[in-house]
Scaffold this motif. Structure first.
Motif, PDB file in Angstrom:
ATOM      1  N   VAL A  65      -1.943   3.734  -4.049  1.00  0.00           N
ATOM      2  CA  VAL A  65      -1.699   2.572  -4.891  1.00  0.00           C
ATOM      3  C   VAL A  65      -1.732   1.322  -4.029  1.00  0.00           C
ATOM      4  CG1 VAL A  65      -0.090   1.399  -6.443  1.00  0.00           C
ATOM      5  CG2 VAL A  65      -0.279   3.900  -6.507  1.00  0.00           C
ATOM      6  N   LEU A  66      -2.513   0.331  -4.459  1.00  0.00           N
ATOM      7  CA  LEU A  66      -2.612  -0.948  -3.761  1.00  0.00           C
ATOM      8  C   LEU A  66      -2.215  -2.056  -4.730  1.00  0.00           C
ATOM      9  CD1 LEU A  66      -6.083  -0.473  -1.995  1.00  0.00           C
ATOM     10  CD2 LEU A  66      -3.816  -0.091  -1.008  1.00  0.00           C
ATOM     11  N   SER A  67      -1.386  -2.973  -4.277  1.00  0.00           N
ATOM     12  CA  SER A  67      -0.948  -4.096  -5.099  1.00  0.00           C
ATOM     13  C   SER A  67      -0.981  -5.370  -4.270  1.00  0.00           C
ATOM     14  CB  SER A  67       0.469  -3.872  -5.636  1.00  0.00           C
ATOM     15  OG  SER A  67       0.535  -2.700  -6.424  1.00  0.00           O
ATOM     16  N   ALA A 107       0.867  -1.180   0.000  1.00  0.00           N
ATOM     17  CA  ALA A 107       0.000   0.000   0.000  1.00  0.00           C
ATOM     18  C   ALA A 107       0.903   1.229   0.000  1.00  0.00           C
ATOM     19  CB  ALA A 107      -0.922   0.006   1.217  1.00  0.00           C
ATOM     20  N   TRP A 108       0.698   2.135  -0.953  1.00  0.00           N
ATOM     21  CA  TRP A 108       1.544   3.306  -1.123  1.00  0.00           C
ATOM     22  C   TRP A 108       0.713   4.583  -1.075  1.00  0.00           C
ATOM     23  CZ3 TRP A 108       6.937   3.308  -2.221  1.00  0.00           C
ATOM     24  CH2 TRP A 108       7.501   2.042  -2.389  1.00  0.00           C
ATOM     25  N   TYR A 109       1.333   5.632  -0.544  1.00  0.00           N
ATOM     26  CA  TYR A 109       0.742   6.975  -0.578  1.00  0.00           C
ATOM     27  C   TYR A 109       1.769   7.936  -1.165  1.00  0.00           C
ATOM     28  CZ  TYR A 109      -0.539  11.646   0.998  1.00  0.00           C
ATOM     29  OH  TYR A 109      -0.822  12.979   1.041  1.00  0.00           O
ATOM     30  N   PHE A 110       1.328   8.799  -2.092  1.00  0.00           N
ATOM     31  CA  PHE A 110       2.211   9.773  -2.720  1.00  0.00           C
ATOM     32  C   PHE A 110       1.593  11.162  -2.650  1.00  0.00           C
ATOM     33  CE2 PHE A 110       2.892   5.736  -4.907  1.00  0.00           C
ATOM     34  CZ  PHE A 110       4.263   5.597  -4.825  1.00  0.00           C
ATOM     35  N   SER A 118      -5.501   5.346  -7.412  1.00  0.00           N
ATOM     36  CA  SER A 118      -6.439   6.468  -7.428  1.00  0.00           C
ATOM     37  C   SER A 118      -5.649   7.738  -7.159  1.00  0.00           C
ATOM     38  CB  SER A 118      -7.518   6.276  -6.353  1.00  0.00           C
ATOM     39  OG  SER A 118      -8.362   7.413  -6.286  1.00  0.00           O
ATOM     40  N   SER A 119      -5.764   8.710  -8.083  1.00  0.00           N
ATOM     41  CA  SER A 119      -4.939   9.912  -7.986  1.00  0.00           C
ATOM     42  C   SER A 119      -5.773  11.150  -8.266  1.00  0.00           C
ATOM     43  CB  SER A 119      -3.783   9.836  -8.995  1.00  0.00           C
ATOM     44  OG  SER A 119      -3.066  11.052  -9.022  1.00  0.00           O
TER      45      SER A 119
END
Length: 398
Positions: A219-221, A205-208, A240-241
Motif C-alpha cells: 500500500v502506497l499513500s 509505504a506499507w507491506y502486509f 496491490s494484493s
C-alpha cells in the motif's frame, strides 16, 4: 493446606491485602482518561420494504496509567447498544439472545490492554493492541485490534520506520468487509511500514502478510501539500494484493477456496481538496480492478475511505468498479458547517451502478460537544437497492 487455615488467619490475610492496596486518591494521580460518548438515530426508508428506526449508543473509555518514566499501561474499553425495530409494523418479536438479528445490548465490544513505551524516537506497543493501518478498521467503536507487538522508530529528517505482528485480528472480514464487526481472523498479521513527513509531502509505504490468506500486499499513500497556501492539497492511495492460493482456507467457521486466487487485486484513488476561508471542497476518482481478491479487511479501513458519502463509504474490495465523487462545504458561522456530497458508482455488472446524494450539517456546540445531521438518497440500479437514510448524532469527546 487451605482447608487447615483458620477463619482468623484468612481474615488476617485479607486485611494485609487491603492494607497494602493503593488508596484511590493516590492511584488516580497521573492517570489520563480520554474517549467519547455518542448517540445516533437512523431512519431507513427503502424503496421496497418498511421504514426502520435504529438507535446506536456508544461509550469509549481509554485509561493511560503511568508505570515509569517512559512506560504506560493503556486500558481501552467500549460499550455499545444497537436497537433496531420496524416502525409501527404490528409485529411481536422475541428478544433476549445476543446475535446479529437481535443486537439490542451488544455490551463490551473491545477490551484492550497493552504496555506502551516511548523514548528518544522509539515507540512500542505490546499486549492486546490497536492496529492502526490502511487496511484495518479505523472505526472508533470497532477498531481493528489483536494480540502482539508493533514497534516504530523515528530515524530523523521526517522518516519513521515501523514493524510488527498481530495474532487474532478482530473486527476484520476481507471476504464480507461490509459486515466485519465482531469477526475474527485467526491467522497472524505481519506488517512493515515507512512513513515520511515534510512541509511539502506526507508519504507512507506499507507491506502486509497474512499466512494462508494474503501472500503479500503493498500500500502506497501520499499527500502533496505544495499548494497548501492556496488551500489545495492532493491525496492519493494505491494498493496491490495477492491472496494465498490455498485449496481450502477455513475462515470464521466457513471454508473458502483460494486455489484459483492467482490474480493480483489492485485499487487506487486520487482526491483534490480545497479549504480556504469559509469554503471547503473536494473532487476525486477511485478504481477497483477487475480481479477477484481483497485489499482491505473492512469498509471502515482508511484505504478506500475517501468517499464523502454516507451509505456507501468504501469500494476498495469491489470488483471492476469506478467511482467519481465530490463535496462542497460552507461555514455558515464559526460553529455551523453545511455541505452537499455526491458520488457516482459505475460497475461492470448491469445492476451495479448507483448514485448517492447527501445533504449534511455539522454544528460545534463547544470544544467537546458536537451535533450532526444528514439526509442521504441512494439511487441504485440494483432491484430493491434504493434507500433514503436520515441520521442524527450527538458526540461528546473528552
Amino acid at each position: 493446606m487451605l482447608k487447615k487455615l483458620s477463619l482468623a488467619a484468612l481474615i488476617a490475610m485479607g486485611s494485609m491485602s487491603v492494607a497494602s492496596a493503593t488508596p484511590l486518591t493516590e492511584a488516580i494521580k497521573g492517570v489520563d482518561l480520554s474517549g467519547m460518548l455518542r448517540i445516533r438515530f437512523y431512519n431507513e426508508d427503502p424503496e421496497d420494504g418498511q421504514k426502520t428506526d435504529k438507535w446506536r449508543t456508544n461509550g469509549i473509555f481509554i485509561f493511560k496509567v503511568p508505570a515509569g518514566e517512559h512506560i504506560k499501561f493503556v486500558y481501552r474499553a467500549s460499550v455499545q447498544t444497537y436497537a433496531k425495530g420496524l416502525r409501527d409494523n404490528g409485529a411481536l418479536i422475541h428478544v433476549g439472545a445476543l446475535n446479529k438479528n437481535d443486537p439490542i445490548d451488544v455490551g463490551h465490544m473491545n477490551n484492550l490492554l497493552f504496555m506502551a513505551y516511548s523514548n528518544n524516537g522509539l515507540n512500542a506497543m505490546v499486549g492486546k493492541i490497536p492496529v492502526k493501518s490502511p487496511i484495518t478498521s479505523a472505526d472508533p467503536v470497532t477498531p481493528g485490534h489483536g494480540a502482539g507487538a508493533i514497534v516504530s522508530y523515528n530515524v530523523g529528517n521526517g522518516l519513521t520506520i515501523a514493524g510488527g505482528y498481530v495474532d487474532a485480528l478482530k473486527h476484520a472480514d476481507p471476504f464480507d468487509y461490509y459486515n466485519y464487526a465482531g469477526d475474527l481472523i485467526t491467522t497472524s498479521l505481519y506488517l512493515g511500514a515507512l512513513v515520511y513527513n515534510s512541509d511539502m509531502v506526507d508519504a507512507q509505504a506499507w507491506y502486509f502478510h497474512m499466512p494462508n490468506l494474503i501472500k503479500h500486499e503493498y500500500v502506497l499513500s501520499a499527500k502533496v501539500k505544495a499548494l497548501k497556501e492556496y488551500g489545495v492539497t492532493i491525496e492519493a492511495n494505491y494498493a496491490s494484493s495477492k491472496l494465498d492460493d490455498n485449496e481450502k482456507f477455513n475462515y470464521n467457521g466457513t471454508t473458502v477456496d483460494l486455489s484459483n486466487a492467482d490474480d493480483t487485486k489492485k485499487y487506487y484513488d486520487i482526491t483534490v481538496k480545497y479549504n480556504q476561508d469559509a469554503f471547503q471542497g473536494l473532487i476525486g476518482y477511485a478504481n477497483s480492478s477487475d480481479d477477484a481478491g481483497v485489499v482491505t479487511t473492512s469498509n471502515d479501513s482508511p484505504l478506500g475511505g475517501v468517499l464523502p458519502t454516507q451509505q456507501i463509504t468504501n469500494m476498495a474490495n469491489e470488483r471492476d468498479m469506478d467511482a467519481w465523487y465530490a463535496m462542497l462545504g460552507y461555514d455558515v458561522t464559526s460553529a455551523l458547517n453545511v455541505s452537499a456530497r455526491y458520488a457516482h458508482f459505475d460497475a461492470s455488472e448491469d445492476d451495479g451502478d448507483a448514485d448517492e446524494y447527501v445533504a449534511q450539517a455539522d454544528y460545534k456546540y463547544n470544544k467537546k460537544l458536537s451535533f450532526q445531521a444528514y439526509y442521504s438518497v441512494l439511487d441504485a440500479d440494483e432491484e430493491d437497492g434504493d434507500n433514503n437514510e436520515l441520521r442524527l448524532q450527538a458526540l461528546y469527546k473528552f
